[in-house]
Write a protein that holds these residues in place. Structure first.
Motif, PDB file in Angstrom:
ATOM      1  N   LEU A 426      -8.721   4.090   0.682  1.00  0.00           N
ATOM      2  CA  LEU A 426      -8.084   2.783   0.571  1.00  0.00           C
ATOM      3  C   LEU A 426      -6.777   2.750   1.342  1.00  0.00           C
ATOM      4  O   LEU A 426      -6.059   3.747   1.440  1.00  0.00           O
ATOM      5  CB  LEU A 426      -7.844   2.426  -0.895  1.00  0.00           C
ATOM      6  CG  LEU A 426      -9.155   2.205  -1.658  1.00  0.00           C
ATOM      7  CD1 LEU A 426      -9.430   3.387  -2.557  1.00  0.00           C
ATOM      8  CD2 LEU A 426      -9.143   0.917  -2.445  1.00  0.00           C
ATOM      9  N   ASP A 427      -6.455   1.562   1.867  1.00  0.00           N
ATOM     10  CA  ASP A 427      -5.324   1.356   2.763  1.00  0.00           C
ATOM     11  C   ASP A 427      -4.465   0.221   2.211  1.00  0.00           C
ATOM     12  O   ASP A 427      -4.916  -0.930   2.143  1.00  0.00           O
ATOM     13  CB  ASP A 427      -5.855   1.011   4.163  1.00  0.00           C
ATOM     14  CG  ASP A 427      -4.756   0.774   5.169  1.00  0.00           C
ATOM     15  OD1 ASP A 427      -3.576   0.986   4.840  1.00  0.00           O
ATOM     16  OD2 ASP A 427      -5.085   0.370   6.299  1.00  0.00           O
ATOM     17  N   PHE A 428      -3.224   0.538   1.818  1.00  0.00           N
ATOM     18  CA  PHE A 428      -2.316  -0.433   1.213  1.00  0.00           C
ATOM     19  C   PHE A 428      -1.132  -0.670   2.138  1.00  0.00           C
ATOM     20  O   PHE A 428      -0.388   0.261   2.466  1.00  0.00           O
ATOM     21  CB  PHE A 428      -1.849   0.094  -0.152  1.00  0.00           C
ATOM     22  CG  PHE A 428      -0.743  -0.699  -0.781  1.00  0.00           C
ATOM     23  CD1 PHE A 428      -0.814  -2.086  -0.895  1.00  0.00           C
ATOM     24  CD2 PHE A 428       0.389  -0.066  -1.285  1.00  0.00           C
ATOM     25  CE1 PHE A 428       0.212  -2.813  -1.474  1.00  0.00           C
ATOM     26  CE2 PHE A 428       1.416  -0.777  -1.877  1.00  0.00           C
ATOM     27  CZ  PHE A 428       1.330  -2.162  -1.970  1.00  0.00           C
ATOM     28  N   ASP A 429      -0.954  -1.911   2.558  1.00  0.00           N
ATOM     29  CA  ASP A 429       0.199  -2.312   3.363  1.00  0.00           C
ATOM     30  C   ASP A 429       1.373  -2.540   2.414  1.00  0.00           C
ATOM     31  O   ASP A 429       1.396  -3.513   1.654  1.00  0.00           O
ATOM     32  CB  ASP A 429      -0.130  -3.585   4.137  1.00  0.00           C
ATOM     33  CG  ASP A 429       1.012  -4.043   5.044  1.00  0.00           C
ATOM     34  OD1 ASP A 429       2.136  -3.513   4.924  1.00  0.00           O
ATOM     35  OD2 ASP A 429       0.774  -4.938   5.875  1.00  0.00           O
ATOM     36  N   THR A 430       2.354  -1.638   2.443  1.00  0.00           N
ATOM     37  CA  THR A 430       3.444  -1.702   1.468  1.00  0.00           C
ATOM     38  C   THR A 430       4.412  -2.844   1.736  1.00  0.00           C
ATOM     39  O   THR A 430       5.288  -3.110   0.898  1.00  0.00           O
ATOM     40  CB  THR A 430       4.224  -0.375   1.446  1.00  0.00           C
ATOM     41  OG1 THR A 430       4.793  -0.135   2.740  1.00  0.00           O
ATOM     42  CG2 THR A 430       3.308   0.778   1.063  1.00  0.00           C
ATOM     43  N   THR A 431       4.277  -3.527   2.857  1.00  0.00           N
ATOM     44  CA  THR A 431       5.152  -4.677   3.121  1.00  0.00           C
ATOM     45  C   THR A 431       4.620  -5.951   2.487  1.00  0.00           C
ATOM     46  O   THR A 431       5.294  -6.989   2.515  1.00  0.00           O
ATOM     47  CB  THR A 431       5.319  -4.910   4.629  1.00  0.00           C
ATOM     48  OG1 THR A 431       4.053  -5.293   5.206  1.00  0.00           O
ATOM     49  CG2 THR A 431       5.825  -3.646   5.317  1.00  0.00           C
ATOM     50  N   ARG A 432       3.410  -5.888   1.919  1.00  0.00           N
ATOM     51  CA  ARG A 432       2.790  -7.057   1.303  1.00  0.00           C
ATOM     52  C   ARG A 432       2.497  -6.745  -0.160  1.00  0.00           C
ATOM     53  O   ARG A 432       2.363  -5.582  -0.545  1.00  0.00           O
ATOM     54  CB  ARG A 432       1.497  -7.427   2.034  1.00  0.00           C
ATOM     55  CG  ARG A 432       1.705  -7.822   3.492  1.00  0.00           C
ATOM     56  CD  ARG A 432       0.371  -7.854   4.237  1.00  0.00           C
ATOM     57  NE  ARG A 432      -0.662  -8.532   3.473  1.00  0.00           N
ATOM     58  CZ  ARG A 432      -1.918  -8.102   3.389  1.00  0.00           C
ATOM     59  NH1 ARG A 432      -2.303  -6.999   4.006  1.00  0.00           N
ATOM     60  NH2 ARG A 432      -2.802  -8.774   2.669  1.00  0.00           N
ATOM     61  N   THR A 438      -7.973  -7.146  -1.610  1.00  0.00           N
ATOM     62  CA  THR A 438      -7.475  -7.670  -0.338  1.00  0.00           C
ATOM     63  C   THR A 438      -6.368  -6.782   0.239  1.00  0.00           C
ATOM     64  O   THR A 438      -6.306  -6.590   1.447  1.00  0.00           O
ATOM     65  CB  THR A 438      -6.942  -9.108  -0.497  1.00  0.00           C
ATOM     66  OG1 THR A 438      -5.924  -9.131  -1.517  1.00  0.00           O
ATOM     67  CG2 THR A 438      -8.063 -10.049  -0.901  1.00  0.00           C
ATOM     68  N   ASN A 439      -5.497  -6.275  -0.600  1.00  0.00           N
ATOM     69  CA  ASN A 439      -4.460  -5.326  -0.165  1.00  0.00           C
ATOM     70  C   ASN A 439      -4.191  -4.356  -1.311  1.00  0.00           C
ATOM     71  O   ASN A 439      -3.354  -4.645  -2.157  1.00  0.00           O
ATOM     72  CB  ASN A 439      -3.175  -6.048   0.235  1.00  0.00           C
ATOM     73  CG  ASN A 439      -2.137  -5.085   0.795  1.00  0.00           C
ATOM     74  OD1 ASN A 439      -2.486  -4.134   1.490  1.00  0.00           O
ATOM     75  ND2 ASN A 439      -0.867  -5.323   0.506  1.00  0.00           N
ATOM     76  N   PRO A 440      -4.909  -3.243  -1.369  1.00  0.00           N
ATOM     77  CA  PRO A 440      -5.858  -2.751  -0.378  1.00  0.00           C
ATOM     78  C   PRO A 440      -7.186  -3.497  -0.420  1.00  0.00           C
ATOM     79  O   PRO A 440      -7.587  -4.012  -1.463  1.00  0.00           O
ATOM     80  CB  PRO A 440      -6.062  -1.289  -0.785  1.00  0.00           C
ATOM     81  CG  PRO A 440      -5.808  -1.269  -2.254  1.00  0.00           C
ATOM     82  CD  PRO A 440      -4.720  -2.285  -2.495  1.00  0.00           C
ATOM     83  N   GLY A 441      -7.854  -3.518   0.721  1.00  0.00           N
ATOM     84  CA  GLY A 441      -9.160  -4.149   0.800  1.00  0.00           C
ATOM     85  C   GLY A 441     -10.255  -3.234   0.303  1.00  0.00           C
ATOM     86  O   GLY A 441      -9.988  -2.200  -0.317  1.00  0.00           O
ATOM     87  N   PRO A 442     -11.513  -3.595   0.577  1.00  0.00           N
ATOM     88  CA  PRO A 442     -12.624  -2.747   0.129  1.00  0.00           C
ATOM     89  C   PRO A 442     -12.495  -1.332   0.683  1.00  0.00           C
ATOM     90  O   PRO A 442     -12.018  -1.115   1.800  1.00  0.00           O
ATOM     91  CB  PRO A 442     -13.857  -3.469   0.709  1.00  0.00           C
ATOM     92  CG  PRO A 442     -13.408  -4.891   0.869  1.00  0.00           C
ATOM     93  CD  PRO A 442     -11.962  -4.824   1.240  1.00  0.00           C
ATOM     94  N   ALA A 443     -12.919  -0.390  -0.094  1.00  0.00           N
ATOM     95  CA  ALA A 443     -12.772   1.020   0.284  1.00  0.00           C
ATOM     96  C   ALA A 443     -13.750   1.387   1.386  1.00  0.00           C
ATOM     97  O   ALA A 443     -14.915   0.977   1.373  1.00  0.00           O
ATOM     98  CB  ALA A 443     -12.988   1.917  -0.928  1.00  0.00           C
TER      99      ALA A 443
END
Length: 804
Positions: A426-432, A438-443
């Motif tokens: 999983l990928d989490f944009d820490t600025t959002r 959606t944040n993180p999106g599907p694995a």
């Protein structure tokens, strides 16, 4: 840390394959102290298995064993389905997790077992749970089922054995391993004649003949030969219904003809209901449809129009004694402590939440620091999510839906993490803002039978991921994941039959450390862990060595500023030169220990020049020049992460801790002086504490000794030369204060000196906060520079104090 304590904690070095030892260097004193940050996930209700029954009056009840943590045992609780109230709760004397619970209609008693091996019982109306002992030390109990005659059967791990307990005699009988080579007896179904046992790590089915004591294996359909586990089973008329993983297909076996007569693809949940009162239908859940009624005559199913957002843990037909829900209703439990009830006559539904159940803080599985400077905390089977700790504010936030996190990494402004089971990335944009889905999106998913993404390192635009395979499998993987596209390229068995548990990257290459272990439930075949170098473009292993002979896991890897790779394996620290691809030094600095998958694998270089390591349940500081080692914290320390300020974070069980370098060390006093004291005080060795003391005379601190003074007065000079440390907190000194050449920390807080103050050539760190001086203040040659706050100096200020 104070000199006496440091001396006690220095670990003797056992040198292996090292160059000739240089003269011993002095051990620098410890800076900072441990700070408890509490429980990031303070309460979690999780009952991995459940059961349902009735009390003596016929009132339906649900039974839970809510999970504990290493500090807190699990808890048995009972919910009355008519009132929705918790009618009994007791914290158990021992055992943390339970996957085994059954209600015996023969004696009206619920039996439950712990993965740590304890067996308990409770009869509704009892004042306390009854401990039945640990029937087979070394074997955890992983499933229970009650026979019609009241005999209780259980399945174990790691022996994969079937045992029975007779409540009338209190006798236990071990019937042996259910299927040769299978380590989990994972599912049970019992009737008068047979015990059906499903196994893991290979999905196998066997029938135990209760009369003869013999096992008779039943072959599953050929397409399920490589499946991992028979997870759930229900007997209904002459049919045995069993769910297998990973497909989650429901197989229907005719116990009379010995044939599989139907397959229902991809059902949802851990249970199939008992037959309805008419004996015509069983019920189960299909995620896309909801609950269905399966006709045992036609072997077809029909949706019933009830779709609880949970997968079933247990089913039971219950009498709610409620006109709105006449006759018998179908009750379903969910392992987060929730109950869903549906009436087949009126189609009315009822929900009972988990609010009245007591949970426990959730055990920490992984720590990481994001690019935003926050500390992220993953936890075991975590229904609340993962936690985010903000070092700037001290606030903790729950991030819902993360699941069980196995490891963290970063790139740019993004936090990446691996989730168990099924090796999700999983990928989490820490600025959002956090928004699961959606944040993180599907694995993204690692293929190749991988289950636990353990370690992450950025290499170019890709993330290198080391992983452990599924239960019962050998052969971990090195995967290259492109978060921008979601593409994952997996290279399994880069080191044959070993898992990849640590990774680092430099100059376009990936460096990986392995563990000889595979997934749970299988013995390793390799005997020594390896360090390998791989080309991320092709996955080709360019070189591979055994860095520590006999080591079973290369638990952690990190590069220093000069490009030297440092690693730890089973308590041995080693350095590896990428240019020559050889180990340059290896010494067992820590007690020998290893872990299968993760917590014992962390190394961090800090701005102070030291290497910090978690190993063998402790946090250590290592001088990379002399390899002198000091234990900072002990007693179950796991994981390690460092924030932007250089503070270190680690865990013990469910609790989060910080090694805060701004805190003063806590003294261990060899001598304590209180109240009035006439004459001089000379601190010749160890640590002397002045606690509420009134000293009428000079105080002298000898080289290596430590003075700690709190809420005290000294009528005379205070002088320290070469001290192991000096702490003055709320002290009044009538006379000069001089601290010269201290090798330990110098802390002066809320102190008044009626005379000159000199701080000269101190090397252990000098912090002054709240100092009033009626004479001059001079600071020279201190390294590092003094940290000064809130000074009130009547005389001239010179040197470093003036510059600050």
């Amino acid at each position: 840390m104070l000199a006496a304590l440091v001396a006690a904690l220095v670990v003797p070095l056992a040198v292996a394959a090292a160059p000739a030892a240089a003269p011993a260097a002095p051990i620098a004193p410890v800076v900072g102290a441990e700070e408890s940050l509490g429980y990031p996930i303070a309460s979690r209700v999780l009952s991995q298995d459940q059961s349902q029954g009735v009390d003596a009056e016929g009132r339906p009840q649900a039974y839970w064993v809510t999970a504990g943590n290493p500090e807190t045992p699990g808890m048995f609780q009972a919910t009355d389905l008519r009132s929705g109230e918790v009618v009994f709760a007791e914290r158990l004397p021992a055992g943390v997790n339970s996957w085994a619970s059954t209600f015996s209609a023969a004696d009206g008693t619920v039996y439950f077992g712990m993965v740590e091996g304890q067996l308990y019982s409770w009869t509704p109306g009892d004042d306390a749970v009854t401990a039945l002992g640990v029937p087979y030390p070394g074997e955890g109990i992983w499933r229970l089922a009650a026979a019609p005659d009241g005999v209780i059967y259980g399945g174990t791990y790691p022996g994969g054995e079937l045992f029975s307990y007779d409540p009338t005699t209190g006798a236990f009988t071990n019937h042996g391993q259910a299927v040769p080579g299978e380590t989990y007896a994972r599912a049970l179904a019992v009737d008068d004649e047979s015990v059906w046992v499903g196994t893991q790590p290979r999905a196998r089915l066997t029938r135990f003949d209760r009369a003869t004591g013999q096992f008779h294996q039943v072959a599953l359909p050929a397409q399920y030969e490589t499946h991992e586990v028979v997870y759930d089973m229900t007997l209904a008329r002459d049919y045995l219904l069993l769910r297998v993983q990973p497909s989650n297909d429901l197989l229907v076996y005719d116990t009379v003809t010995g044939e599989f007569v139907d397959i229902v693809p991809r059902i949802s949940g851990r249970a199939i209901s008992p037959p309805d009162p008419a004996g015509k239908h069983v019920y189960f859940r299909i995620a896309s449809v909801g609950v269905v009624a399966y006709d045992l005559d036609t072997l077809t199913y029909t949706p019933v129009g009830w779709a609880p957002n949970a997968f079933p843990g247990t089913w039971a037909w219950v009498d709610l004694d409620d006109p709105a829900m006449p006759g018998l209703s179908l009750a379903m439990t969910y392992y987060y402590g929730r109950i869903y009830i549906w009436n087949p006559q009126t189609h009315a539904a009822r929900y009972i939440g988990e609010d009245d159940l007591q949970g426990a803080p959730n055990s920490i599985t992984a720590l990481g620091v994001g690019p935003d400077g926050a500390v992220y905390v993953g936890a075991f089977l975590s229904p609340p999510g993962m936690a985010r700790f903000d070092p700037a504010t001290g606030a903790t936030t729950l991030l819902a839906g993360a699941g069980q996190v196995e490891g963290f990494g970063t790139y740019g402004d993004h936090l990446v993490f691996g989730r168990y089971p099924n090796a999700g990335l999983l990928d989490f944009d820490t600025t959002r803002p956090w928004s699961m889905g959606t944040n993180p999106g599907p694995a993204a998913t690692i293929g190749g039978e991988q289950d636990r993404p353990q370690s992450f390192a950025q290499v170019g635009d890709l993330i290198a991921v080391g992983s452990v395979p599924k239960s019962g499998r050998l052969g971990g993987a090195l995967s290259l994941w492109d978060p921008a596209t979601g593409e994952v390229v997996t290279h399994r068995n880069v080191v044959p039959d070993q898992s990849v548990v640590s990774v680092a990257a430099r100059d376009g290459l990936v460096y990986g450390g392995t563990s000889v272990n595979g997934g749970y439930g299988i013995d390793p075949v390799a005997t020594e862990a390896e360090l390998f170098v791989a080309d991320p473009a092709t996955g080709e292993v360019l070189s591979s060595i055994v860095p520590v002979p006999g080591g079973r896991a290369v638990n952690g890897l990190t590069f220093d500023a000069d490009g030297m790779l440092w690693g730890v394996s089973d308590g041995t620290l080693f350095t590896y030169d990428p240019a020559t691809r050889s180990v340059t030094r290896a010494e067992q600095l820590f007690p020998s220990s290893t872990s299968m998958y993760g917590h014992d694998r962390h190394l961090v270089f800090r701005g102070d020049g030291y290497l910090y390591v978690t190993s063998s349940g402790s946090l250590w500081r290592v001088d990379p020049e002399s390899w002198a080692v000091t234990r900072l914290a002990s007693s179950g320390v796991a994981s390690l992460a460092s924030d932007g300020a250089g503070n270190l974070y680690y865990s013990r069980g469910a609790a989060l801790y910080r090694w805060n370098f701004a805190l003063r060390p806590q003294p261990v006093c060899d001598v304590t002086v209180t109240g009035p004291h006439a004459g001089p005080v000379t601190v010749q060795a160890g640590t002397t504490c002045l606690d509420g003391a009134s000293i009428d005379g000079p105080v002298q601190v000898s080289p290596g000794a430590v003075l700690v003074a709190e809420d005290s007065a000294v009528r005379g000079p205070v002088r320290a030369v070469g001290a192991g440390g000096v702490q003055l907190d709320g002290v009044t000194v009538t006379g000069p204060l001089s601290v010269t050449g201290a090798v330990g920390g110098v802390w002066i807080d809320g102190t008044t000196v009626d005379g000159p103050v000199e701080l000269v050539s101190n090397t252990g760190g000098t912090t002054v906060d709240g100092l009033t001086v009626t004479g001059p203040l001079s600071c020279t040659g201190n390294e590092p520079l003094p940290v000064l706050e809130d000074l009130d100096v009547a005389g001239p200020v010179a040197g470093q104090c003036k510059e600050a």
